[in-house]
Write a protein that holds these residues in place. Sequence first.
Motif, PDB file in Angstrom:
ATOM      1  N   LEU A  73     -66.563  63.242 -28.338  1.00 47.96           N
ATOM      2  CA  LEU A  73     -66.953  64.512 -27.727  1.00 47.96           C
ATOM      3  C   LEU A  73     -66.253  64.757 -26.399  1.00 47.96           C
ATOM      4  O   LEU A  73     -66.058  65.900 -25.990  1.00 47.96           O
ATOM      5  N   TRP A  74     -65.857  63.669 -25.711  1.00 44.52           N
ATOM      6  CA  TRP A  74     -65.184  63.815 -24.426  1.00 44.52           C
ATOM      7  C   TRP A  74     -63.671  63.907 -24.564  1.00 44.52           C
ATOM      8  O   TRP A  74     -62.955  64.031 -23.563  1.00 44.52           O
ATOM      9  N   SER A  75     -63.176  63.845 -25.792  1.00 44.78           N
ATOM     10  CA  SER A  75     -61.726  63.887 -25.983  1.00 44.78           C
ATOM     11  C   SER A  75     -61.172  65.241 -25.550  1.00 44.78           C
ATOM     12  O   SER A  75     -61.721  66.295 -25.874  1.00 44.78           O
ATOM     13  N   LEU A  76     -60.062  65.201 -24.830  1.00 48.48           N
ATOM     14  CA  LEU A  76     -59.413  66.439 -24.378  1.00 48.48           C
ATOM     15  C   LEU A  76     -58.139  66.733 -25.157  1.00 48.48           C
ATOM     16  O   LEU A  76     -57.412  67.670 -24.835  1.00 48.48           O
ATOM     17  N   ASP A  77     -57.857  65.910 -26.165  1.00 46.79           N
ATOM     18  CA  ASP A  77     -56.574  66.019 -26.865  1.00 46.79           C
ATOM     19  C   ASP A  77     -56.690  66.634 -28.265  1.00 46.79           C
ATOM     20  O   ASP A  77     -55.779  66.511 -29.073  1.00 46.79           O
ATOM     21  N   GLN A  78     -57.804  67.261 -28.560  1.00 47.48           N
ATOM     22  CA  GLN A  78     -57.988  67.820 -29.895  1.00 47.48           C
ATOM     23  C   GLN A  78     -57.119  69.053 -30.109  1.00 47.48           C
ATOM     24  O   GLN A  78     -56.999  69.904 -29.229  1.00 47.48           O
ATOM     25  N   THR A  79     -56.547  69.133 -31.290  1.00 51.08           N
ATOM     26  CA  THR A  79     -55.801  70.317 -31.696  1.00 51.08           C
ATOM     27  C   THR A  79     -56.725  71.234 -32.495  1.00 51.08           C
ATOM     28  O   THR A  79     -57.854  70.868 -32.831  1.00 51.08           O
ATOM     29  N   PHE A  80     -56.226  72.412 -32.793  1.00 49.75           N
ATOM     30  CA  PHE A  80     -56.995  73.346 -33.626  1.00 49.75           C
ATOM     31  C   PHE A  80     -57.318  72.721 -34.977  1.00 49.75           C
ATOM     32  O   PHE A  80     -58.437  72.823 -35.479  1.00 49.75           O
ATOM     33  N   GLU A  81     -56.321  72.026 -35.565  1.00 45.43           N
ATOM     34  CA  GLU A  81     -56.535  71.372 -36.857  1.00 45.43           C
ATOM     35  C   GLU A  81     -57.570  70.267 -36.741  1.00 45.43           C
ATOM     36  O   GLU A  81     -58.375  70.060 -37.661  1.00 45.43           O
ATOM     37  N   ASP A  82     -57.579  69.544 -35.628  1.00 49.90           N
ATOM     38  CA  ASP A  82     -58.598  68.506 -35.403  1.00 49.90           C
ATOM     39  C   ASP A  82     -59.996  69.119 -35.408  1.00 49.90           C
ATOM     40  O   ASP A  82     -60.929  68.572 -36.006  1.00 49.90           O
ATOM     41  N   SER A  83     -60.137  70.243 -34.729  1.00 50.65           N
ATOM     42  CA  SER A  83     -61.451  70.889 -34.645  1.00 50.65           C
ATOM     43  C   SER A  83     -61.926  71.351 -36.018  1.00 50.65           C
ATOM     44  O   SER A  83     -63.115  71.216 -36.361  1.00 50.65           O
ATOM     45  N   LEU A  84     -61.021  71.899 -36.817  1.00 51.87           N
ATOM     46  CA  LEU A  84     -61.380  72.308 -38.177  1.00 51.87           C
ATOM     47  C   LEU A  84     -61.823  71.112 -39.001  1.00 51.87           C
ATOM     48  O   LEU A  84     -62.808  71.181 -39.750  1.00 51.87           O
ATOM     49  N   ARG A 326     -73.501  64.073 -35.331  1.00 55.90           N
ATOM     50  CA  ARG A 326     -73.253  65.520 -35.163  1.00 55.90           C
ATOM     51  C   ARG A 326     -74.091  66.320 -36.159  1.00 55.90           C
ATOM     52  O   ARG A 326     -74.680  67.345 -35.810  1.00 55.90           O
ATOM     53  N   ALA A 327     -74.135  65.852 -37.406  1.00 57.54           N
ATOM     54  CA  ALA A 327     -74.868  66.576 -38.440  1.00 57.54           C
ATOM     55  C   ALA A 327     -76.366  66.556 -38.169  1.00 57.54           C
ATOM     56  O   ALA A 327     -77.047  67.586 -38.288  1.00 57.54           O
ATOM     57  N   THR A 328     -76.900  65.395 -37.784  1.00 55.83           N
ATOM     58  CA  THR A 328     -78.332  65.277 -37.535  1.00 55.83           C
ATOM     59  C   THR A 328     -78.747  66.104 -36.328  1.00 55.83           C
ATOM     60  O   THR A 328     -79.821  66.717 -36.311  1.00 55.83           O
ATOM     61  N   CYS A 337     -72.919  76.780 -38.511  1.00 58.55           N
ATOM     62  CA  CYS A 337     -71.501  76.432 -38.431  1.00 58.55           C
ATOM     63  C   CYS A 337     -70.698  77.599 -37.853  1.00 58.55           C
ATOM     64  O   CYS A 337     -70.738  78.717 -38.375  1.00 58.55           O
ATOM     65  N   PRO A 338     -69.958  77.386 -36.779  1.00 61.10           N
ATOM     66  CA  PRO A 338     -69.160  78.465 -36.196  1.00 61.10           C
ATOM     67  C   PRO A 338     -67.856  78.655 -36.963  1.00 61.10           C
ATOM     68  O   PRO A 338     -67.361  77.738 -37.617  1.00 61.10           O
ATOM     69  N   ARG A 339     -67.321  79.840 -36.860  1.00 59.37           N
ATOM     70  CA  ARG A 339     -65.983  80.108 -37.395  1.00 59.37           C
ATOM     71  C   ARG A 339     -65.030  80.132 -36.215  1.00 59.37           C
ATOM     72  O   ARG A 339     -65.129  81.010 -35.347  1.00 59.37           O
ATOM     73  N   ILE A 340     -64.137  79.157 -36.153  1.00 58.38           N
ATOM     74  CA  ILE A 340     -63.168  79.107 -35.065  1.00 58.38           C
ATOM     75  C   ILE A 340     -61.819  79.593 -35.572  1.00 58.38           C
ATOM     76  O   ILE A 340     -61.505  79.460 -36.761  1.00 58.38           O
ATOM     77  N   PHE A 341     -61.030  80.146 -34.684  1.00 55.97           N
ATOM     78  CA  PHE A 341     -59.751  80.720 -35.102  1.00 55.97           C
ATOM     79  C   PHE A 341     -58.793  80.745 -33.925  1.00 55.97           C
ATOM     80  O   PHE A 341     -59.182  80.629 -32.762  1.00 55.97           O
ATOM     81  N   MET A 476     -67.306  74.527 -26.436  1.00 59.28           N
ATOM     82  CA  MET A 476     -67.012  73.098 -26.547  1.00 59.28           C
ATOM     83  C   MET A 476     -67.648  72.508 -27.804  1.00 59.28           C
ATOM     84  O   MET A 476     -67.061  71.639 -28.459  1.00 59.28           O
ATOM     85  N   MET A 477     -68.841  72.954 -28.142  1.00 58.64           N
ATOM     86  CA  MET A 477     -69.510  72.451 -29.349  1.00 58.64           C
ATOM     87  C   MET A 477     -68.696  72.793 -30.589  1.00 58.64           C
ATOM     88  O   MET A 477     -68.469  71.942 -31.459  1.00 58.64           O
ATOM     89  N   ALA A 478     -68.229  74.040 -30.679  1.00 61.09           N
ATOM     90  CA  ALA A 478     -67.436  74.450 -31.831  1.00 61.09           C
ATOM     91  C   ALA A 478     -66.135  73.664 -31.903  1.00 61.09           C
ATOM     92  O   ALA A 478     -65.716  73.226 -32.979  1.00 61.09           O
ATOM     93  N   LYS A 479     -65.513  73.481 -30.745  1.00 56.73           N
ATOM     94  CA  LYS A 479     -64.248  72.747 -30.700  1.00 56.73           C
ATOM     95  C   LYS A 479     -64.430  71.288 -31.084  1.00 56.73           C
ATOM     96  O   LYS A 479     -63.523  70.656 -31.641  1.00 56.73           O
ATOM     97  N   SER A 480     -65.614  70.730 -30.814  1.00 55.32           N
ATOM     98  CA  SER A 480     -65.863  69.302 -31.024  1.00 55.32           C
ATOM     99  C   SER A 480     -66.531  68.984 -32.356  1.00 55.32           C
ATOM    100  O   SER A 480     -66.936  67.847 -32.585  1.00 55.32           O
ATOM    101  N   GLY A 481     -66.665  69.989 -33.220  1.00 51.33           N
ATOM    102  CA  GLY A 481     -67.223  69.731 -34.544  1.00 51.33           C
ATOM    103  C   GLY A 481     -68.726  69.847 -34.624  1.00 51.33           C
ATOM    104  O   GLY A 481     -69.331  69.398 -35.606  1.00 51.33           O
ATOM    105  N   LEU A 482     -69.354  70.445 -33.633  1.00 48.47           N
ATOM    106  CA  LEU A 482     -70.810  70.629 -33.636  1.00 48.47           C
ATOM    107  C   LEU A 482     -71.160  72.046 -34.072  1.00 48.47           C
ATOM    108  O   LEU A 482     -70.398  72.990 -33.827  1.00 48.47           O
ATOM    109  N   HIS A 483     -72.309  72.185 -34.700  1.00 49.42           N
ATOM    110  CA  HIS A 483     -72.804  73.521 -35.000  1.00 49.42           C
ATOM    111  C   HIS A 483     -73.341  74.153 -33.719  1.00 49.42           C
ATOM    112  O   HIS A 483     -73.838  73.465 -32.829  1.00 49.42           O
TER     113      HIS A 483
END
Length: 616
Positions: A73-84, A326-328, A337-341, A476-483
């Motif tokens: 969750l603290w990672s700052l190196d995520q790409t758009f594909e990582d978030s998806l 994350r799911a729990t 679930c957010p739609r990111i783009f 940040m939640m959407a970017k990190s894979g959280l609902h």
Amino acid sequence: MPAHVSISVSGPFPIRIVRKGNLSFRASSTVDEHQSRSVKYDSLRILEWDKLCDSVASFARTSVGRQATKAQLWSLDQTFEDSLRLLDETNAAILMHNHGSFNLDLTAVDLALVESGIKRAQRGLHMESNEAMAILSLLQFVEGLQLNLKAAIREDADWYKRFMPLSGSIMQLVVNRVLVKLIQQVIGEDGSVKDSASPALKKARNQVQILERKLYQLMESLIRNEADDAALLEVSNVDGRWCIRSGADRQTSFKGLLMSSGSGIGSIAEPLIAVPLNDELQQARALVAKVEADVLLMLTEKVQMDLDDIEKIFISLTQLDVINARATYSLSFGGTCPRIFLPDEKEGSLMAESHGSRKKTLNASYPKREWIFYLPNAYHPLLLQQHRKKMQNVGQGLRNATAEIVEKKIQVENVAIKGGKEPDLSSSQLQVSALEHASPVPVDFFIAQKTRVLVITGPNTGGKTICLKTVGLASMMAKSGLHVLSSESAQIPWFDSIFADIGDDQSLSQSLSTFSGHLKQISDIRSQSTGQSLVLLDEVGAGTNPLEGAALGMSILESFAESGSLLTIATTHHGELKALKYSNEAFENACMEFDEEKLKPTYKILWGIPGFLLHT
């Protein structure tokens, strides 16, 4: 407004603001990587992202998983594909939860022991028996997952695709059934090496039992020979050697070696006649330990043959614990679930991906439409968490009070007493009612593509800062894979970074004045933000006289609107900033609603309004 205003701030990254006709804002752009990451981390802490990370990590079932959850969750190196990918993982885990046939709870697997066992095997040292048992639990957990997944697929082949990418990673794991059976044969359920693991081990343990029986019988015989003082003596054990404890200072008929003498009355002695047997017992126990080590070394050598597969399983299950956390969390707080783009800046269209690993690019075959930042009925996650905890505490108090009433009624009926005074539930009921009416107020955000800067006005304590933090945390939640905690699926642009200047913590820590501290923070943000960043500014232009503050605020926001960020949201009290909307289409206004009758804010956002609106 004066024709010339010059403000400078000393420090490693000075700001200089000069007005000649129109006020301009410039910030130093030379910032090293360390400083860049520092400002990003500081912004996340201002948003209290660390507290949210702790909350999500608490849903992981292992200590290794909790640490890995925070790291992810603290990672700052995520790409758009990582978030998806992260969102796809979370969605798959939620589907598995809802399916009901899958156990994603890793509580029974001690990943820390698995990790230490792997490290021992890598160094050529024999594993401990509890580490071998942890590896067994790891392999059995994977077996169970694979069996349940195969059963679901037999019912409906589409489940494999629905559970992707988890189904793919689970089925790729290799479990050596021979190793599983070997560990079961060698290690007992209590974590000890079984007698049957080695004939030499069984023989050595039998010898230990024989010697212990002999020693016990000898001790009992010596105690019985003490006649009247036998009650003051008892068999004891010091460092594995059988001895006799005396409950009083007295002479015994047997000779012995003083082993221990406490500050109180009495002592512990090893009878001389028992010394040879105790020595033999120590040797027999040493032999047992050696044979156990030989058995564990043999088992370690077998594990080494499958070490690559076991390491892959360890990494995969650690990641599964993170995904399950994350799911729990999302299930617990009712997230969607957010739609990111990604906005396609060249064509003004969208590059998006539908979840389930099916990628699409909106091109000529798809209708062009403006992107929006859409958060319907979004809750601040930490406020919602705090409110739920308070409700649980008060609810527990109410249940306890009710149980006390029932107990008192039973007591009254049993002793036939009439007119007893019952406990009063009104206080607890009032607390519950008050908390229900004081629940957090969700906010709505609907921002069109053309908007680069949103200016929010409103009274103090009207909820402006909470709105900023809600947007920042949701992004940040959407970017990190959280609902996201909203009433329906949110649409959120993918931001490469989220910057925030909220409150005075950063200025105080740098020994700067509040005003200078904010300028320093904004300067660093402006230097590092890009056309894909989200910038959140609280009370922009505050801390100085209104004239200079308004000029400064206009310069800052115009700078961000031109090229400083994808989206900037700022709160302010300066009326001049509300007028920017009418001269620049990149600006939009909103304000916090105020209830005129109750004379208090409603914490709701009103859009397109350049000031306060009184609700009647």
